[in-house]
Each structure stands twice: as structure tokens, then as C-alpha cells.
Motif scaffolding. Structure first.
Motif, PDB file in Angstrom:
ATOM      1  N   UNK A   1       0.805  -1.231   0.000  1.00  0.00           N
ATOM      2  CA  UNK A   1       0.000   0.000   0.000  1.00  0.00           C
ATOM      3  C   UNK A   1       0.837   1.280   0.000  1.00  0.00           C
ATOM      4  N   UNK A   2       2.169   1.157   0.125  1.00  0.00           N
ATOM      5  CA  UNK A   2       3.014   2.347   0.060  1.00  0.00           C
ATOM      6  C   UNK A   2       3.440   2.632  -1.374  1.00  0.00           C
ATOM      7  N   UNK A   3       3.425   3.908  -1.762  1.00  0.00           N
ATOM      8  CA  UNK A   3       3.776   4.294  -3.125  1.00  0.00           C
ATOM      9  C   UNK A   3       5.284   4.206  -3.324  1.00  0.00           C
ATOM     10  N   UNK A   4       5.704   3.549  -4.418  1.00  0.00           N
ATOM     11  CA  UNK A   4       7.121   3.379  -4.735  1.00  0.00           C
ATOM     12  C   UNK A   4       7.514   4.383  -5.818  1.00  0.00           C
ATOM     13  N   UNK A   5       8.612   5.078  -5.584  1.00  0.00           N
ATOM     14  CA  UNK A   5       9.091   6.080  -6.538  1.00  0.00           C
ATOM     15  C   UNK A   5      10.031   5.426  -7.544  1.00  0.00           C
ATOM     16  N   UNK A   6       9.610   5.390  -8.823  1.00  0.00           N
ATOM     17  CA  UNK A   6      10.439   4.833  -9.887  1.00  0.00           C
ATOM     18  C   UNK A   6      10.797   5.922 -10.880  1.00  0.00           C
ATOM     19  N   UNK A   7      11.950   5.775 -11.508  1.00  0.00           N
ATOM     20  CA  UNK A   7      12.300   6.675 -12.606  1.00  0.00           C
ATOM     21  C   UNK A   7      11.439   6.315 -13.817  1.00  0.00           C
ATOM     22  N   UNK A   8      11.289   7.227 -14.799  1.00  0.00           N
ATOM     23  CA  UNK A   8      10.504   6.905 -15.993  1.00  0.00           C
ATOM     24  C   UNK A   8      10.976   5.638 -16.699  1.00  0.00           C
ATOM     25  N   UNK A   9      12.296   5.445 -16.797  1.00  0.00           N
ATOM     26  CA  UNK A   9      12.806   4.251 -17.463  1.00  0.00           C
ATOM     27  C   UNK A   9      12.510   2.997 -16.648  1.00  0.00           C
ATOM     28  N   UNK A  10      12.659   3.078 -15.330  1.00  0.00           N
ATOM     29  CA  UNK A  10      12.342   1.928 -14.482  1.00  0.00           C
ATOM     30  C   UNK A  10      10.877   1.543 -14.633  1.00  0.00           C
ATOM     31  N   UNK A  11       9.999   2.545 -14.690  1.00  0.00           N
ATOM     32  CA  UNK A  11       8.576   2.221 -14.847  1.00  0.00           C
ATOM     33  C   UNK A  11       8.308   1.587 -16.210  1.00  0.00           C
ATOM     34  N   UNK A  12       8.960   2.087 -17.266  1.00  0.00           N
ATOM     35  CA  UNK A  12       8.769   1.500 -18.593  1.00  0.00           C
ATOM     36  C   UNK A  12       9.158   0.029 -18.605  1.00  0.00           C
ATOM     37  N   UNK A  13      10.273  -0.286 -17.952  1.00  0.00           N
ATOM     38  CA  UNK A  13      10.722  -1.678 -17.911  1.00  0.00           C
ATOM     39  C   UNK A  13       9.751  -2.520 -17.087  1.00  0.00           C
ATOM     40  N   UNK A  14       9.332  -2.003 -15.939  1.00  0.00           N
ATOM     41  CA  UNK A  14       8.396  -2.749 -15.099  1.00  0.00           C
ATOM     42  C   UNK A  14       7.051  -2.926 -15.808  1.00  0.00           C
ATOM     43  N   UNK A  15       6.597  -1.898 -16.524  1.00  0.00           N
ATOM     44  CA  UNK A  15       5.354  -2.020 -17.291  1.00  0.00           C
ATOM     45  C   UNK A  15       5.479  -3.122 -18.339  1.00  0.00           C
ATOM     46  N   UNK A  16       6.628  -3.185 -19.000  1.00  0.00           N
ATOM     47  CA  UNK A  16       6.847  -4.229 -19.999  1.00  0.00           C
ATOM     48  C   UNK A  16       6.801  -5.612 -19.356  1.00  0.00           C
ATOM     49  N   UNK A  17       7.435  -5.754 -18.177  1.00  0.00           N
ATOM     50  CA  UNK A  17       7.346  -7.017 -17.449  1.00  0.00           C
ATOM     51  C   UNK A  17       5.891  -7.330 -17.093  1.00  0.00           C
TER      52      UNK A  17
END
Length: 232
Positions: A148-164
Motif C-alpha cells: 500500500x506504500x507508493x514506490x518512486x520509480x524513474x521513468x525508465x524503471x517504470x517502462x521496464x516494469x510495465x513491460x514485465x
């Protein structure tokens, strides 16, 4: 996996847990508030797809919650009440409720009514959520939460995680990752991807040295283990 997000505003904690359990069994994501002010705040912060709202609440009652929300939000609302008076139902509907359920009720009935309202309101589930262990990836809202805690990701990290996430359970090679996110020159891409995966594990894994969410498939690449996937 597509899910609707339901906010349950109910001061009876046992009833709130019961409703939450039934909604989650039917593949809904849930939030719970036990008073009206918190409910209003969560509507603005989390933008749920449906609100299940008890009429009798501490602080401000369900009618006032509904009035405040309807000033700038058209989220569907199901009102819950222990009173079965026609006047109460009419007031609730007139100030913006979409449906009205009288206590005692079956939680199955509330979930069934919710499904009808959501089918009528949305052609498709509006938010794509992927759960991996204790991590929830909300692709449409561009949010990642752990416990439930918000995790701060960089734009590139989020793109990679979204792809996963959209390929949950499937192995992706480093080259496939580069081709999909298109952020890197070809030279040195393996080290670059490995560095980003290391950072994602540091932020998301309970023990980054023994990752369970983002797993390495040696000689191939990486994959995200979603809820229900077996660990290898």
C-alpha cells in the motif's frame, strides 16, 4: 489482468472486511475507509471506479459524502443503509447515488449490483492492474505500490516494469527489452538493462539478493512472477 478499484466506506469494520473479501474474490481491487472524510479524501486521491458508501458514518454522513463527491466527480455510488424508508432512498438517488441497498443484505447482492452498474458505466475495465506478490502495478495510473506504500520509480524503471507486467510470467531477453522501450543505443545494452533491473529489485523485492518477483532466467533474460505463478 484488468480490475476495477472499489472504495468501501463503512464504519462497521466487520462488515467492511466482509464486503472487501467478496469483492476481492470477484477480482476487484479494494480500498476501505471507516469515516466520511477519509472516504472523500480517497476518492480524490485514488479515483476509484466504484464507491460503496454507508449512509450512517462518523463525522459526516453518507449524504454529505455524496454531495461533496458529486461536485467534481461522477464515480458510480452504491449507498448502504439500515433504514428502509422511501424518502431516504429518494434523497440518496436525487443527490447522486446510483443504487441503494438496505441492511441486512447479502454481500453477493452488493457485488452483483456493482457489476451491473460497472457494465453500464464502463465498456471495459478502466484500469489495468497487475499484482506480483505484495507489489501492485497500476499501468493506467502510472503507479506502483508495495504493501500500500507508493514506490518512486524513474521513468525508465517504470517502462521496464510495465513491460514485465504486460508480459507477466513470460521471459524477456535484454534485447527485447531494449527494442520495446527504445531508450538505449545498442552498445552496452546488457549492462544498462541489468543495472535498471538491479534498481527495480532494490525498490520492490523484500530481499533483493534473493529476488522472487523479478527473476533471472539464466542465458535468456528476466521475467516478472505474478500472483498465482510458481517460483522456479
Amino acid at each position: 489482468m484488468n480490475q476495477y478499484l472499489v472504495l468501501i466506506v463503512e464504519d462497521d469494520e466487520k462488515l467492511a472486511v466482509l464486503l472487501q473479501t467478496y469483492f476481492e474474490k470477484n477480482n476487484f481491487a479494494t480500498l476501505v475507509a471507516h469515516d466520511g472524510l477519509t472516504g472523500v479524501q480517497l476518492v480524490h486521491e485514488r479515483q476509484p471506479d466504484l464507491l460503496v458508501l454507508d449512509l450512517m458514518l462518523p463525522g459526516i454522513d453518507g449524504w454529505e459524502v455524496c454531495r461533496r463527491i458529486r461536485k467534481n466527480n461522477d464515480v458510480p455510488i452504491i449507498m448502504l443503509t439500515a433504514r428502509d424508508e422511501e424518502t431516504d432512498r429518494l434523497i440518496g438517488l436525487e443527490i447522486g447515488a446510483d443504487d441503494y441497498v438496505t441492511k441486512p443484505f447479502s454481500p453477493r447482492e452488493v457485488v452483483a449490483r456493482a457489476k451491473v452498474i460497472l457494465r453500464r458505466t464502463y465498456k471495459q475495465p478502466p484500469s489495468q492492474l497487475v499484482r506480483a506478490g505484495n507489489v501492485l502495478i497500476d499501468i493506467d495510473r502510472h503507479e506502483v505500490r508495495k504493501d500500500e506504500g507508493l514506490i518512486d520509480l524513474t521513468p525508465t524503471e517504470f517502462k521496464i516494469l510495465e513491460l514485465f507486467a504486460v508480459n507477466c510470467g513470460r521471459v524477456l531477453s535484454r534485447l527485447q527489452i531494449v527494442e520495446k522501450i527504445q531508450d538505449y543505443a545498442f552498445d552496452g545494452y546488457e549492462r544498462t538493462i541489468d543495472a535498471h533491473v538491479k534498481n527495480l529489485r532494490r525498490k520492490l523485492e523484500d530481499n533483493p539478493k534473493e529476488p522472487r518477483l523479478i527473476q533471472t532466467v539464466y542465458g535468456v533474460g528476466y521475467k516478472l512472477m505474478g500472483s498465482g505463478d510458481g517460483n522456479e
